[in-house]
Design a protein around this motif. Structure first.
Motif, short mmCIF file in Angstrom:
data_model
loop_
_atom_site.label_atom_id
_atom_site.label_comp_id
_atom_site.label_asym_id
_atom_site.label_seq_id
_atom_site.Cartn_x
_atom_site.Cartn_y
_atom_site.Cartn_z
N VAL A 137 -62.75 -49.28 -89.07
CA VAL A 137 -63.15 -50.02 -89.30
C VAL A 137 -62.71 -51.59 -90.08
CG1 VAL A 137 -65.57 -50.13 -88.58
CG2 VAL A 137 -65.16 -49.09 -90.85
N ARG A 138 -61.76 -50.59 -90.61
CA ARG A 138 -60.46 -51.93 -91.83
C ARG A 138 -60.19 -52.59 -91.29
NH1 ARG A 138 -56.77 -47.88 -94.74
NH2 ARG A 138 -57.97 -45.93 -93.71
N ARG A 139 -59.81 -52.62 -90.25
CA ARG A 139 -59.77 -54.11 -89.34
C ARG A 139 -60.64 -55.30 -89.75
NH1 ARG A 139 -58.22 -53.48 -83.19
NH2 ARG A 139 -58.00 -51.54 -83.98
N MET A 140 -61.60 -54.47 -89.86
CA MET A 140 -62.87 -56.50 -90.23
C MET A 140 -63.05 -56.23 -91.92
SD MET A 140 -65.82 -55.19 -87.18
CE MET A 140 -66.24 -53.54 -87.70
N GLY A 141 -62.31 -55.32 -93.19
CA GLY A 141 -62.35 -55.41 -93.99
C GLY A 141 -63.52 -54.75 -94.69
N VAL A 142 -63.87 -53.66 -93.87
CA VAL A 142 -64.56 -52.64 -94.26
C VAL A 142 -64.07 -51.26 -94.86
CG1 VAL A 142 -66.36 -51.52 -93.36
CG2 VAL A 142 -66.28 -53.73 -92.63
N GLU B 105 -69.83 -53.24 -100.95
CA GLU B 105 -70.01 -52.78 -99.58
C GLU B 105 -71.46 -53.94 -99.29
OE1 GLU B 105 -67.57 -51.34 -97.67
OE2 GLU B 105 -65.73 -53.17 -97.08
N GLN C 126 -59.49 -52.47 -101.91
CA GLN C 126 -60.11 -53.69 -100.92
C GLN C 126 -59.00 -53.42 -99.78
OE1 GLN C 126 -59.44 -57.73 -102.38
NE2 GLN C 126 -61.41 -57.57 -104.01
N THR C 127 -58.65 -53.81 -99.16
CA THR C 127 -58.23 -52.80 -97.60
C THR C 127 -56.78 -53.75 -97.14
OG1 THR C 127 -59.18 -55.08 -96.02
CG2 THR C 127 -60.89 -52.90 -96.18
#
Lengths: 240, 320
Positions: free
Chosen positions: B31-36, B144, B269-270
């Motif tokens: 889910v890192r591509r959503m900034g998570v 988050e 941060q991602t």
């Protein structure tokens, strides 16, 4: 620098560097690379982080050696083609209430550009943006490229609390804050949409590669869409 | 899909919360591509040994107790494992050393004091603590507001209860004799040498800066948390002024314009745009996560192949 290039990013990640400058045309290539990695690595893929010019590929080191992962990426790069579906890009619309009460830096932009509010809104909403990356916080999309005339440095002193939904600009990028957080971008309006919700099927409204349009709405429409009209706290207004 | 119901039961009540105690599993992935961000245990090494002691599955959710102060009361008899920092733990005022399995009887009080060695302790239960996964994970990321025992990224609070799987508790009473080898019971007070795999921008640092990076003694700054740990020491100069933001791996050591490196940990941060010396090995990240502000650390270059072999041996031993 010769590109593409595979750069080591630790015991279980490679960074694929495809480009050396920010360009909306990069995104169909990055999207294609994401899809190819998902297919080729399968369950040995841990995570992917596409961003502007690069893709971070995080793989399961228990199942693949660094050399195996590198070879797999090299063979993908040997015949990579831009993804035509993604090139079309999902189109997302963000309603925005552009108003000084929720976008206090509209005045800063007016002073810097000599444009009136209406002209600023037309410039910001008159362009279709690409999502280059998500980061900083869940659902926070870095979008570009903003008209040069709207390019403003960040605030000298970031706000402690930027309200959720705040639409903002910094440099040649624009974004919207998914939830209340600290932030140093110039606020110019607010969207009523919930940009990130972990309980939704599509948790993040905006995804890397999307094409985004901002649609100006008036206060009545903003409220009808569920927007929060409370102004950005006066004590937190930028002093720069 | 199994139709088997999992029976949860209250196991521990929080009598005092302390500065920061969170539920962590192996982390939040995909889910890192959503900034998570990924979350997960800051000290993977100690976390994994705690689960190993109870023969838990890899990444079963355990408590990460930072700096102590936490007081828990057992609501049923429990077999627990404690690994990582020595936070002056006691059971009804009797000292309890880390790196072992122990029994906490119903009504007994497990209290953490202040850090004696290291800063993060891991408390595991048979089967792992239960909760509702958020985006596929129980990892608590306070920044988050995601995950943890509440689902909302909150640390443990006074009066809350932690839930376990009663079937796993029953199965655990058989009691396999597992122990943590002495060499794995790390001395967190000893000087830390952190293995760093040089990265793509290594040649963009000036020669003297590279020499200093690997020969100087660095101090762990007070600005150290689950996002990252700042190191203070000689100023490192990089010829790159800035970079386009890109995905950041666990352990990346970035150098902002002030020349003081920051090692990025689980809640980073991602994406980020500072040049990097390279990436700490996972075990170096674990070791760094046990360092107190003011503690001295050194950076030692390590080849990717050697670092990956070490990590794969660790995974093979603990995922078994």
């Amino acid at each position: 620098m010769r590109l593409p290039r595979l750069e080591n990013a630790g015991v279980d990640a490679w960074l694929v560097r495809l480009f050396d400058s920010i360009d909306e045309a990069n995104m169909p290539w990055l999207m294609a690379l994401c899809r190819r990695c998902e297919d080729a690595f399968g369950t040995a893929l841990v995570d992917l982080v596409p961003s502007y010019t690069t893709l971070l590929v995080h793989y399961d080191a228990a199942r693949l050696s660094a050399d195996e992962a590198r070879s797999c990426l090299a063979s993908i790069l040997a015949d990579l083609h831009p993804d035509e579906d993604a090139a079309a890009g999902a189109i997302k619309e963000l309603p925005v209430w552009y108003d000084k009460s929720v976008g206090p830096e509209l005045e800063r932009l007016m002073a810097a550009t000599g444009l009136d509010r209406q002209a600023l809104v037309e410039l910001h909403a008159g362009h279709e943006y690409r999502v280059f990356a998500l980061g900083f916080a869940p659902g926070f999309a870095f979008m570009g490229s903003l008209d040069e005339r709207l390019a403003m440095p960040r605030l000298d002193t970031p706000r402690q609390r930027v309200p959720a939904g705040s639409v903002a600009v910094a440099g040649r990028q624009t974004s919207a804050y998914p939830r209340q957080s600290p932030g140093g971008w110039n606020l110019i309006g607010r969207t009523p949409l919930t940009l990130f919700d972990q309980h939704r099927e599509e948790q993040s409204y905006l995804q890397v590669g999307d094409r985004v349009r901002f649609k100006p709405v008036d206060r009545a429409e903003f409220e009808r869409l569920g927007g929060d009209t409370r102004p950005v706290a006066a004590t937190q207004e930028a002093r720069s | 899909m199994s139709e088997m119901a999992i029976t949860g039961a209250d196991a521990l009540r929080v009598e005092k919360a302390g500065p920061l105690a969170t539920l962590q599993d192996a982390g939040r992935f995909g889910v890192r591509r959503m900034g998570v961000t990924q979350g997960g245990p800051a000290d993977l090494h100690a976390f994994a040994w705690a689960n190993y002691l109870l023969a838990n599955a890899w990444g079963a959710a355990a408590l990460e107790i930072t700096l102590g102060g936490l007081v828990l009361v057992a609501e049923r008899d429990l077999r627990l494992a404690l690994c990582g920092a020595d936070l002056g733990a006691t059971i009804d005022d009797e000292p309890l050393a880390p790196w072992q399995v122990f029994t906490l009887h119903k009504g007994q009080r497990l209290a953490f004091g202040t850090p004696q060695a290291g800063v993060r302790a891991y408390l595991a239960v048979p089967g792992g603590f239960m909760g509702s996964p958020v985006l596929g994970s129980l990892a608590c990321v306070t920044r988050e507001g995601l995950g943890g025992h509440s689902g909302a990224g909150t640390p443990l609070a006074e009066g809350e209860r932690l839930c376990v799987d009663v079937d796993a508790l029953a199965g655990a009473s058989a009691g396999q004799a597992r122990a943590v080898p002495m060499k794995e019971r790390l001395d967190y007070l000893a000087p830390a040498v952190l293995g760093l795999i040089p990265g793509a921008q290594i040649a963009d640092f000036t020669g003297p800066s590279l020499f200093r990076a690997f020969h100087a003694e660095w101090q762990v700054d007070a600005r150290a948390d689950r996002m990252g740990v700042r190191l203070t020491g000689p100023r490192l100069e990089c010829r790159l002024d800035g970079m386009i933001s890109e995905g950041i791996a666990l352990g990346a050591v970035q150098v902002p314009p002030d020349g003081q490196p920051i090692a990025l940990l689980n809640d980073r941060q991602t994406v980020g745009g500072y040049p990097r010396l390279g990436t700490l090995t996972p075990l170096a990240c674990s070791r760094l996560a046990q360092c107190k502000p003011g503690q001295a650390v050194r950076l030692a270059p390590v080849a990717l192949g050697a670092a990956q072999s070490e990590y794969r041996r660790f995974l093979a031993a603990l995922q078994a």
